[in-house]
Motif scaffolding. Sequence first.
Motif, PDB file in Angstrom:
ATOM      1  N   ASN A 186       0.832  -1.214   0.000  1.00  0.00           N
ATOM      2  CA  ASN A 186       0.000   0.000   0.000  1.00  0.00           C
ATOM      3  C   ASN A 186       0.859   1.254   0.000  1.00  0.00           C
ATOM      4  OD1 ASN A 186      -2.446  -1.249  -0.003  1.00  0.00           O
ATOM      5  ND2 ASN A 186      -2.635  -1.302   2.220  1.00  0.00           N
ATOM      6  N   SER A 187       1.861   1.278   0.876  1.00  0.00           N
ATOM      7  CA  SER A 187       2.740   2.451   0.942  1.00  0.00           C
ATOM      8  C   SER A 187       3.464   2.650  -0.372  1.00  0.00           C
ATOM      9  CB  SER A 187       3.772   2.271   2.053  1.00  0.00           C
ATOM     10  OG  SER A 187       3.282   2.804   3.251  1.00  0.00           O
ATOM     11  N   ILE A 203      -6.728   3.321  -1.443  1.00  0.00           N
ATOM     12  CA  ILE A 203      -5.377   3.852  -1.613  1.00  0.00           C
ATOM     13  C   ILE A 203      -5.327   4.968  -2.665  1.00  0.00           C
ATOM     14  CG2 ILE A 203      -4.369   2.341  -3.398  1.00  0.00           C
ATOM     15  CD1 ILE A 203      -2.747   3.052  -0.039  1.00  0.00           C
ATOM     16  N   TRP A 251       5.915   8.325   1.730  1.00  0.00           N
ATOM     17  CA  TRP A 251       6.125   7.063   2.441  1.00  0.00           C
ATOM     18  C   TRP A 251       5.989   7.264   3.955  1.00  0.00           C
ATOM     19  CZ3 TRP A 251       7.175   2.074   0.610  1.00  0.00           C
ATOM     20  CH2 TRP A 251       7.531   1.157   1.595  1.00  0.00           C
ATOM     21  N   ALA A 257      -3.031   9.154   6.325  1.00  0.00           N
ATOM     22  CA  ALA A 257      -3.165   7.703   6.276  1.00  0.00           C
ATOM     23  C   ALA A 257      -3.913   7.195   7.504  1.00  0.00           C
ATOM     24  CB  ALA A 257      -1.791   7.049   6.179  1.00  0.00           C
ATOM     25  N   THR A 261      -7.424   5.693   6.099  1.00  0.00           N
ATOM     26  CA  THR A 261      -7.316   4.287   5.722  1.00  0.00           C
ATOM     27  C   THR A 261      -7.595   3.394   6.923  1.00  0.00           C
ATOM     28  OG1 THR A 261      -4.969   4.070   6.241  1.00  0.00           O
ATOM     29  CG2 THR A 261      -5.532   4.823   4.021  1.00  0.00           C
ATOM     30  N   THR A 315      -1.337   2.077   5.443  1.00  0.00           N
ATOM     31  CA  THR A 315       0.033   2.155   4.939  1.00  0.00           C
ATOM     32  C   THR A 315       1.023   1.670   6.003  1.00  0.00           C
ATOM     33  OG1 THR A 315       0.284   4.412   5.724  1.00  0.00           O
ATOM     34  CG2 THR A 315      -0.534   4.133   3.483  1.00  0.00           C
TER      35      THR A 315
END
Lengths: 273, 313
Positions: free
Chosen positions: A71-72, A137, A206, A212, A216, A222
């Motif tokens: 995902n990241s 994502i 990242w 995130a 998410t 992530t």
Amino acid sequence: MKRTWQPWGALAWLAGILFALPIGWMVLTSLHSEPDAATNPPSLTAPLTLQGYREFFGASTGQSSWPPLVNSASASIGSTVLVLLLAVPAAYALSIRPVRKWTDVMFFFLSTKMMPVVAGLLPVYLFAQKVGLLDNISYLVVLYTSMNLPIAVWLMRSFLAEVPTEILEAAALDGAGLITTLRRVVAPVAAPGIAATALICFIFSWNELLFARVLTGVVAGTAPVYLTSFVTSQGLFLAKVCAAAVVVSLPVLAAGFAAQDKLVQGLSLGAVK
Amino acid sequence: MFVEVVAPAPGSPPPRAARPPLGRRVVAGAQPYLYLAPALALLGVWTYRPLAQTVQLSFYSWNLLPSTPMTPVGLRNYQRLIDLPDLGQAAVRTVVVIVGLLPFSVVIPVLVGLVTRQVRDRARVVYQAMVFAPTLVAPVASAAVWQWLLDPGAGVVNKVLGTRLNWLHETGSAQFAIIVITGWSVLGFATLVVSAGLAGINGDYGEAAQLDGASRGQITRWITLPLLSPTLVFLVLMTVLLSAQWTFPLIDTLTQGGPARATTNVYYLLWDYSFHSYDAGLGAAAGVLLFAAFGLVAAGLVRLSERLSFHDD
């Protein structure tokens, strides 16, 4: 100049080593067995093992740690590609063929970085909720793109400004269009700078946590989000936690060291002034 | 050599070089704007529009559930914010964080930059990499490492200092720990910026001054630092505006704003209102105030920097 800085230099090296020590400790502990990892300060002579890494990737629990890493990677690479697609033309219009009042445009780009992200987070969340983009994502890709775009335009402008104007004029006289000019004239000079910019965008995406964390969940979580839960749930298994921290940090460390030199150059080319 | 040119007869139109038709000229003129448009549109949609919507939300009371209606409450959210002690306390803590971070984001990087300036190529790259590494490591990863280093029982920090502090769970030391860890991770980036600033200074000035008998300290004080001032102002601006943002991953992982709210700065408070208390209106109102305050501070600093910066050109 004469080399009169030795005592200062020695002190600087000492401070630098002390400074990097926590990271050295993290790497060393990640290579220890759990009983060895629990000794503090870490033993330098303990046998090294990859057990921590095996455990992180689910050797005994069967729970894979790959999805958050993937995902990241998708969020970071996807947004970096988008940033480049948007920032190269924009930087071109701010340096090589500057629009009128280009400094105001630069200021607009920068102003978006001066605002507290968290102040606008609620509507961003509500929008995702409304259109069903929570835990998706691709939403992060869009947000990371807008998050990194100002920095990218800013850095890229300074790299493109390096391209000698005479060559550009010659290319224009020969009737070269944007694509040709970019490919044949600009790219050879600016490519290393553009690469460094891409790496920086990759690093920021990242490492990003706030978006995130809010947007998410189980599916699109992530690596940093996963690491947060890992730290709280696996805190007792130090080698495993350190292995996790190393795995999550490796891509950005590699990208950062690759970009480091070009960044010093890019920032010094009038980007700060 | 002279070339005889026939003067144009008066009244006849001046000779024109062949120009492309109007349509194409307009397209060519608009081109740079077209290159900028997508980037500007994206930023407008994803940073300014949410802020406008935050302003709108701040006049409603709502618990974020789609099933419950939003009730308009006028300015009551702002009234609540002012009545509650949270925001004022968080603002004070934010100032503490900013002031505490300035040594890490300005003072030490300048010292490191000045000392390492004379280090030769390969050693410099190694040194920069060493200082840069903490900036790169994911903040959550450094939180994991520091949590263990600061462990009250077996932590290295307590062993080295001979203390028995529970760093992250005592009101006095938690904020201090957050500042130091954030500083540790910001320092590498700031050093890189300073190195870049120093690299951009023309060496001729220093050499000329040296020929005139200026000492190294004098050159640093009267030539290098003034020429570095735009970089310094930039770093101060970054620290003031972004400190609270930098602390977020560490606070979220290590202290969750505690103990007893000791590490709750405005940034974390806002997150807490919106996503822990689910008080959309209060969170939005705090967001509006935060945005206004940061905007004022940013504008003030930019104006101040124009006054203070000393430019080479």
